[in-house]
Enzyme design. Structure first.
Site, PDB file in Angstrom:
ATOM      1  N   LYS A 171     -16.691  -2.047  30.099  1.00  0.00           N
ATOM      2  CA  LYS A 171     -16.915  -1.078  29.022  1.00  0.00           C
ATOM      3  C   LYS A 171     -18.024  -1.603  28.120  1.00  0.00           C
ATOM      4  O   LYS A 171     -17.933  -2.726  27.601  1.00  0.00           O
ATOM      5  CB  LYS A 171     -15.630  -0.882  28.209  1.00  0.00           C
ATOM      6  CG  LYS A 171     -15.579   0.443  27.465  1.00  0.00           C
ATOM      7  CD  LYS A 171     -15.477   1.606  28.442  1.00  0.00           C
ATOM      8  CE  LYS A 171     -15.022   2.889  27.764  1.00  0.00           C
ATOM      9  NZ  LYS A 171     -14.915   4.005  28.729  1.00  0.00           N
ATOM     10  N   THR A 192     -12.119   0.929  32.763  1.00  0.00           N
ATOM     11  CA  THR A 192     -12.906   0.530  31.591  1.00  0.00           C
ATOM     12  C   THR A 192     -12.258   1.020  30.310  1.00  0.00           C
ATOM     13  O   THR A 192     -12.396   0.397  29.260  1.00  0.00           O
ATOM     14  CB  THR A 192     -14.347   1.049  31.696  1.00  0.00           C
ATOM     15  OG1 THR A 192     -14.363   2.485  31.654  1.00  0.00           O
ATOM     16  CG2 THR A 192     -15.017   0.574  32.975  1.00  0.00           C
ATOM     17  N   ASP A 193     -11.509   2.128  30.385  1.00  0.00           N
ATOM     18  CA  ASP A 193     -10.796   2.603  29.198  1.00  0.00           C
ATOM     19  C   ASP A 193      -9.709   1.602  28.796  1.00  0.00           C
ATOM     20  O   ASP A 193      -9.468   1.380  27.602  1.00  0.00           O
ATOM     21  CB  ASP A 193     -10.184   3.975  29.484  1.00  0.00           C
ATOM     22  CG  ASP A 193      -9.612   4.612  28.223  1.00  0.00           C
ATOM     23  OD1 ASP A 193     -10.398   4.962  27.323  1.00  0.00           O
ATOM     24  OD2 ASP A 193      -8.375   4.728  28.138  1.00  0.00           O
ATOM     25  N   PHE A 237     -54.976 -19.885  14.049  1.00  0.00           N
ATOM     26  CA  PHE A 237     -55.066 -19.685  15.494  1.00  0.00           C
ATOM     27  C   PHE A 237     -56.537 -19.807  15.901  1.00  0.00           C
ATOM     28  O   PHE A 237     -57.348 -18.939  15.592  1.00  0.00           O
ATOM     29  CB  PHE A 237     -54.506 -18.326  15.919  1.00  0.00           C
ATOM     30  CG  PHE A 237     -54.396 -18.184  17.416  1.00  0.00           C
ATOM     31  CD1 PHE A 237     -53.586 -19.039  18.149  1.00  0.00           C
ATOM     32  CD2 PHE A 237     -55.099 -17.201  18.090  1.00  0.00           C
ATOM     33  CE1 PHE A 237     -53.488 -18.920  19.529  1.00  0.00           C
ATOM     34  CE2 PHE A 237     -55.000 -17.065  19.465  1.00  0.00           C
ATOM     35  CZ  PHE A 237     -54.190 -17.923  20.194  1.00  0.00           C
ATOM     36  N   ARG A 244     -54.003 -16.933   8.386  1.00  0.00           N
ATOM     37  CA  ARG A 244     -53.569 -15.596   8.819  1.00  0.00           C
ATOM     38  C   ARG A 244     -52.112 -15.377   8.432  1.00  0.00           C
ATOM     39  O   ARG A 244     -51.364 -16.319   8.135  1.00  0.00           O
ATOM     40  CB  ARG A 244     -53.718 -15.447  10.337  1.00  0.00           C
ATOM     41  CG  ARG A 244     -52.785 -16.352  11.133  1.00  0.00           C
ATOM     42  CD  ARG A 244     -52.771 -16.013  12.606  1.00  0.00           C
ATOM     43  NE  ARG A 244     -51.835 -16.879  13.350  1.00  0.00           N
ATOM     44  CZ  ARG A 244     -51.488 -16.687  14.615  1.00  0.00           C
ATOM     45  NH1 ARG A 244     -51.984 -15.671  15.306  1.00  0.00           N
ATOM     46  NH2 ARG A 244     -50.638 -17.504  15.213  1.00  0.00           N
ATOM     47  N   GLN A 261     -46.326 -20.458  19.476  1.00  0.00           N
ATOM     48  CA  GLN A 261     -45.647 -21.327  20.434  1.00  0.00           C
ATOM     49  C   GLN A 261     -45.181 -22.623  19.754  1.00  0.00           C
ATOM     50  O   GLN A 261     -44.070 -23.108  20.001  1.00  0.00           O
ATOM     51  CB  GLN A 261     -46.575 -21.666  21.607  1.00  0.00           C
ATOM     52  CG  GLN A 261     -46.859 -20.499  22.539  1.00  0.00           C
ATOM     53  CD  GLN A 261     -48.074 -19.688  22.139  1.00  0.00           C
ATOM     54  OE1 GLN A 261     -48.396 -19.600  20.945  1.00  0.00           O
ATOM     55  NE2 GLN A 261     -48.738 -19.093  23.120  1.00  0.00           N
ATOM     56  N   ASN A 296     -45.265 -11.458  18.514  1.00  0.00           N
ATOM     57  CA  ASN A 296     -46.193 -11.703  17.412  1.00  0.00           C
ATOM     58  C   ASN A 296     -46.485 -10.370  16.736  1.00  0.00           C
ATOM     59  O   ASN A 296     -47.156  -9.503  17.308  1.00  0.00           O
ATOM     60  CB  ASN A 296     -47.480 -12.339  17.938  1.00  0.00           C
ATOM     61  CG  ASN A 296     -48.239 -13.075  16.857  1.00  0.00           C
ATOM     62  OD1 ASN A 296     -48.160 -12.707  15.694  1.00  0.00           O
ATOM     63  ND2 ASN A 296     -48.966 -14.103  17.234  1.00  0.00           N
ATOM     64  N   HIS A 306     -48.530  -8.530  14.740  1.00  0.00           N
ATOM     65  CA  HIS A 306     -49.896  -8.727  14.263  1.00  0.00           C
ATOM     66  C   HIS A 306     -50.162  -7.981  12.957  1.00  0.00           C
ATOM     67  O   HIS A 306     -49.758  -6.827  12.780  1.00  0.00           O
ATOM     68  CB  HIS A 306     -50.900  -8.250  15.321  1.00  0.00           C
ATOM     69  CG  HIS A 306     -50.789  -8.993  16.623  1.00  0.00           C
ATOM     70  ND1 HIS A 306     -51.032 -10.336  16.728  1.00  0.00           N
ATOM     71  CD2 HIS A 306     -50.477  -8.556  17.865  1.00  0.00           C
ATOM     72  CE1 HIS A 306     -50.880 -10.716  17.991  1.00  0.00           C
ATOM     73  NE2 HIS A 306     -50.531  -9.646  18.694  1.00  0.00           N
TER      74      HIS A 306
END
Length: 314
Positions: free
Chosen positions: A24, A70-71, A171, A188, A235, A261, A263
């Site tokens: 479920k 599943t119930d 960077f 940045r 990284q 990332n 940006h």
């Protein structure tokens, strides 16, 4: 002249059932503790997945003799919340996993996962309200328990932990070719939405873990590292965040990350006769860099079974 289509001769292809599980998905559970005027609220989304060789006939023959509906699994989640309480998501999943793999001994294993939705009390005139809450916003806590025969693995984690630093990130020094247009920068915005999962050692799980304390401690360490580290690349930030968690908590064997990332591009305001010294940015939602990686404690054994059926991001 009559033309007939040439039909291929019937053939028999041999097939077999591969890896499978069922359960479920996304059971919404909210438990309110009312043993005093000051209520407590616990809010989880739980998914159960059960597996076993004995289930093969349900796929190949439609025989449901070994299929716990599943119930029923959904109802068990609710009943366990009432009978045993919830507590940490890891402990709640461990109880469910033990139940499903012992009450129905034909299951070989199970994957139980949960997201915890956190609430904090609304303050009224400087006082926390006893029974009114507002959704907290520091990421979503996650947990996974894997039962694999006699082995039990516990993963904890966080998703949607969105962080940003307005400086302290560079960077540059990357290769350039005829398709490179990105300018190098020594200042940045660095922003990401952290998804992290960490695996506890089997020894720590067996001995008992204060899951709440470790979770809070890991987040504090990771956020402090993100803030304090002068980053030369996302990284580098990823590795440092994983290393600080492992150094601080011997219970942790490894940490896996996915960090897009997010940006932020400086807007060119020169056409309007305006300078823009790092003040106005365009926040782009796509495309984006996607950084993933794993930080592993030296000397610990790999545990691929711990990550089976867990959505991969590394």
């Amino acid at each position: 002249m009559e033309i007939t289509d040439a039909l291929p001769a019937p053939t028999t292809t041999s097939v077999r059932l591969g890896a499978n599980q069922y359960g479920k998905a996304e059971v919404r559970l909210v438990r309110v503790t009312r043993d005093s005027d000051r209520h407590e609220i616990e809010d989880l989304t739980v998914t159960t997945q059960l597996r076993g060789v004995a289930l093969a006939d349900s796929y190949t023959e439609g025989d449901n003799g070994k299929v716990v509906a599943t119930d029923t699994q959904k109802n068990t989640v609710y009943a366990f919340a009432k009978e045993h309480g919830v507590g940490t998501p890891e402990e709640f999943l461990l109880r469910l996993g033990r139940h499903f793999t012992t009450a129905f001994d034909w299951y070989d294993g199970a994957t139980l996962s949960a997201e915890q939705h956190s609430w904090e009390r609304i303050a009224v005139d400087g006082r926390e309200h006893d029974h009114s809450f507002v959704r907290a916003g520091r990421g979503t806590r996650t947990a996974v328990v894997q039962v694999d025969g006699e082995d039990v693995h516990v993963l904890a984690g966080v998703t949607d932990l969105t962080v940003l630093k307005s400086t302290g990130s560079e960077f540059h020094g990357f290769p350039r070719d005829g398709y490179t247009t990105l300018a190098e920068t020594d200042d940045r915005i660095l922003a990401t939405s952290v998804t992290a999962r960490w695996r506890y050692t089997p020894e720590a799980v067996a001995a008992g873990i204060d899951y709440d304390a470790v979770y809070a401690g890991v987040l504090d360490r990771m956020l402090a590292t993100f803030a304090d580290l002068h980053s030369l690349a996302l990284q580098q930030t990823l590795f440092a965040m994983g290393r600080t968690a492992i150094e601080a908590f011997p219970e942790i064997a490894e940490v896996r990350f996915s960090m897009p990332n997010k940006h932020h591009f400086l807007v060119d305001l020169a056409p309007f006769g305006l300078e823009n010294p790092g003040e106005v940015f365009f926040a782009a939602d796509r495309p984006y860099g996607l950084i993933s990686g794993t930080v592993v404690r030296d000397g610990v054994a790999d545990a691929p079974a711990a990550w089976a059926s867990v959505p991969a991001f590394v």
